[in-house]
Design an enzyme around this catalytic site. Sequence first.
Site: not given
Length: 223
Positions: A14, A39, A41, A43, A73, A75, A144, A182
């Site tokens: 990540s 990866h 992330d 958010m 991913h 979120m 998670m 993760d």
Amino acid sequence: MSLKSPHTPVLAPSILAGDHANLVSALRVIETTDVQWLHLDIMDGHFVPNLSFGPATVKSLRGSNADLFFDVHLMLSRPDKYIDAFIDAGADGITIHVEPDYDVAGTLKKIKEAGLKTGVALNPGTDAEAAFPYLDDIDLVLVMTVWPGFGGQAFISDTLGTMEKLSKRRAEIGQPFRLEVDGGVDLKTAPLCKAAGVDTLVAGTAFSRAEDKAAFLTEIETA
Ligand code: DX5
Ligand code: ZN
């Protein structure tokens, strides 16, 4: 019931732990190894208490690397609103959380119809069963192992039970989705996850701190 995964383990670094003014430099470092996954992330400051980066950043990173599998991913409280943007940005796979209130099945269908890999993610407090309705149609389940929002947190070992339930279910239904973890994944916690059937290991802090990235990759994939 075997907890062995049908897949060869992969490390998915990540870049959340990287220098956000120069994420391409983190990518260049990853390219010095045989890592195949990246990866990403994303958010929204709503589903999780932090902001990271968006589709424009993913698109720029895609422009600088054609080979890595971009494992996005999301979120987000409303991932359904941003699927088109991440498809356009060059994602290879998109993973969405089951916890918020939106059409999860319809969103997975949209991702799949665009030709991308699909995944569902579970927070540490979410039961494995929450993923069961989607397992026939998806490529990956992400467990998670920290509460999402920040890198550098300690691995929550209660989540091992969730991994075990999902890998048992995988064997029972004969549906070979990848099982990904993760958060707080390092050379100590990775073997515990792999023993529970995990094959896809996200690592932010541990990868960025490893002096010898290639050695870290080999160690974590063979641990
Ligand atoms: C947590 C993110 C993780 C994070 C993992 O909210 O989803 O991907 O980057 O970082 P480490 O490996 O530092 O726990
Ligand atoms: Zn993540």
